[in-house]
Design an enzyme around this catalytic site. Sequence first.
Site, mmCIF file in Angstrom:
data_model
loop_
_atom_site.group_PDB
_atom_site.id
_atom_site.type_symbol
_atom_site.label_atom_id
_atom_site.label_comp_id
_atom_site.label_asym_id
_atom_site.label_seq_id
_atom_site.Cartn_x
_atom_site.Cartn_y
_atom_site.Cartn_z
ATOM 1 C CG HIS A 15 -0.477 0.053 2.524
ATOM 2 N ND1 HIS A 15 -0.178 1.253 3.146
ATOM 3 C CD2 HIS A 15 -0.198 -0.924 3.426
ATOM 4 C CE1 HIS A 15 0.253 0.998 4.368
ATOM 5 N NE2 HIS A 15 0.253 -0.302 4.558
ATOM 6 C CG ASP A 56 2.283 0.334 7.874
ATOM 7 O OD1 ASP A 56 1.520 0.626 8.810
ATOM 8 O OD2 ASP A 56 1.894 -0.179 6.797
ATOM 9 C CD GLU A 67 -3.389 -1.265 5.145
ATOM 10 O OE1 GLU A 67 -2.911 -0.194 5.593
ATOM 11 O OE2 GLU A 67 -3.554 -2.270 5.858
ATOM 12 C CD GLU A 68 -1.702 2.257 7.435
ATOM 13 O OE1 GLU A 68 -2.366 1.652 8.299
ATOM 14 O OE2 GLU A 68 -0.481 2.089 7.277
ATOM 15 C CG ASP A 89 1.213 -3.611 5.187
ATOM 16 O OD1 ASP A 89 0.038 -3.484 5.586
ATOM 17 O OD2 ASP A 89 2.112 -2.770 5.433
ATOM 18 C CG HIS A 122 -0.041 3.032 12.280
ATOM 19 N ND1 HIS A 122 -1.062 2.191 12.641
ATOM 20 C CD2 HIS A 122 0.323 2.630 11.030
ATOM 21 C CE1 HIS A 122 -1.292 1.319 11.681
ATOM 22 N NE2 HIS A 122 -0.472 1.569 10.687
HETATM 23 N N1 IPO Z 1 -2.742 -3.313 10.777
HETATM 24 C C1 IPO Z 1 -1.567 -3.285 9.992
HETATM 25 C C2 IPO Z 1 -0.317 -3.431 10.776
HETATM 26 C C3 IPO Z 1 -0.049 -4.777 11.167
HETATM 27 C C4 IPO Z 1 -0.190 -5.808 10.259
HETATM 28 C C5 IPO Z 1 0.150 -7.070 10.659
HETATM 29 C C6 IPO Z 1 0.616 -7.254 11.935
HETATM 30 I I1 IPO Z 1 1.143 -9.070 12.545
HETATM 31 C C7 IPO Z 1 0.732 -6.220 12.844
HETATM 32 C C8 IPO Z 1 0.405 -4.957 12.430
HETATM 33 C C9 IPO Z 1 -1.388 -1.978 9.320
HETATM 34 O O1 IPO Z 1 -1.325 -0.946 9.934
HETATM 35 N N2 IPO Z 1 -1.267 -2.056 8.006
HETATM 36 O O2 IPO Z 1 -1.034 -0.898 7.339
HETATM 37 ZN ZN ZN Z 2 -0.372 0.554 8.891
HETATM 38 ZN ZN ZN Z 3 0.581 -1.461 6.209
#
Ligand code: IPO
Ligand code: ZN
Ligand code: ZN
Length: 290
Positions: free
Chosen positions: A97, A116, A150-151, A178, A255
């Site tokens: 993303h 991320d 995505e977020e 991701d 984040h």
């Molecule tokens: N929720 C996901 C972050 C995320 C994804 C997998 C795991 I394991 C822990 C955390 C996110 O912010 N994707 O952008």
């Molecule tokens: Zn994220």
């Molecule tokens: Zn992500």
Amino acid sequence: SYVIDNQALVTPVLSQMQASNIATTITELSSFTNRFYTTTGGSDASNWLKQKWAGMATGRADIAVTQFAHTGYNQKSVILTITGTDNPSEVIVLGGHLDSTIGNTGETSRAPGADDDASGIASMTEVLRSMIANGYKPRRTIKMIGYAAEEVGLRGSQAIAQNFKANNVNVVGVMQLDMTNYKGSANDIYIYTDYTDSAQNTFVGNLITTYQPTLTIGYDKCGYGCSDHASWTAQGYYASMPFEASFTQDNPYIHTVNDTFANSGGQANHSLKFARLAASFAIELGSDGA
Ligand SMILES: N[C@H](Cc1ccc(I)cc1)C(=O)NO
Ligand SMILES: [Zn+2]
Ligand SMILES: [Zn+2]
């Protein structure tokens, strides 16, 4: 099929891939103030990626780069398509993303999103570079997608997966990248088993043992639709998500303003493993005829 029989095509592409190139792309992407789905930076990053991928594809008549516009917000998803030579109706998707967040993200909020998910976009970009450098042309069609939004609920990938389903696009496999650069756990690659396809996950594990035999594999679950793979699974497509760490040991900086390249170790050695996995996935599946 999930038979691993394209070593002659996979090995040269993997050997040419370099962490330094992934690092460059992570640095470029994380230099936007933020890439949030409603800000100027979010749109700029989408346009930047389109231009970057299009530039890399110069001279390849089988490669096209488009943007997928979404309703309700400005950030567009970016879709690169390598049209297959003799089996183009069957499609492989690599995804990551484009957007970044620190939660309540405004125009001037700093959200680098290095891990991320600049790391996932950068991993895909290195797959593309090496495929082109090696003159690789798939029999099936390969698509690389930088998803918007995505977020904020997997919104970009949901729209795209629904669109593909509505248009009966025959996607034979999806891999989500991701968060690929923060080595938080003992094992190298963690294969997530929820909101994914178990048979394809077995294939992914076999790709790792075949092409990257020194790497160790872990398994875990998110417990919810934690990234864009869930959008594809929801539409009945086969998806997998190889992830950087176990669920409790993922990057603690995400984040926040501290999700920087430096805080992922200042190098992209971990991402290179995922880039190579994505390349082996795309080439093994992409080299199959009808
Ligand atoms: N929720 C996901 C972050 C995320 C994804 C997998 C795991 I394991 C822990 C955390 C996110 O912010 N994707 O952008
Ligand atoms: Zn994220
Ligand atoms: Zn992500």
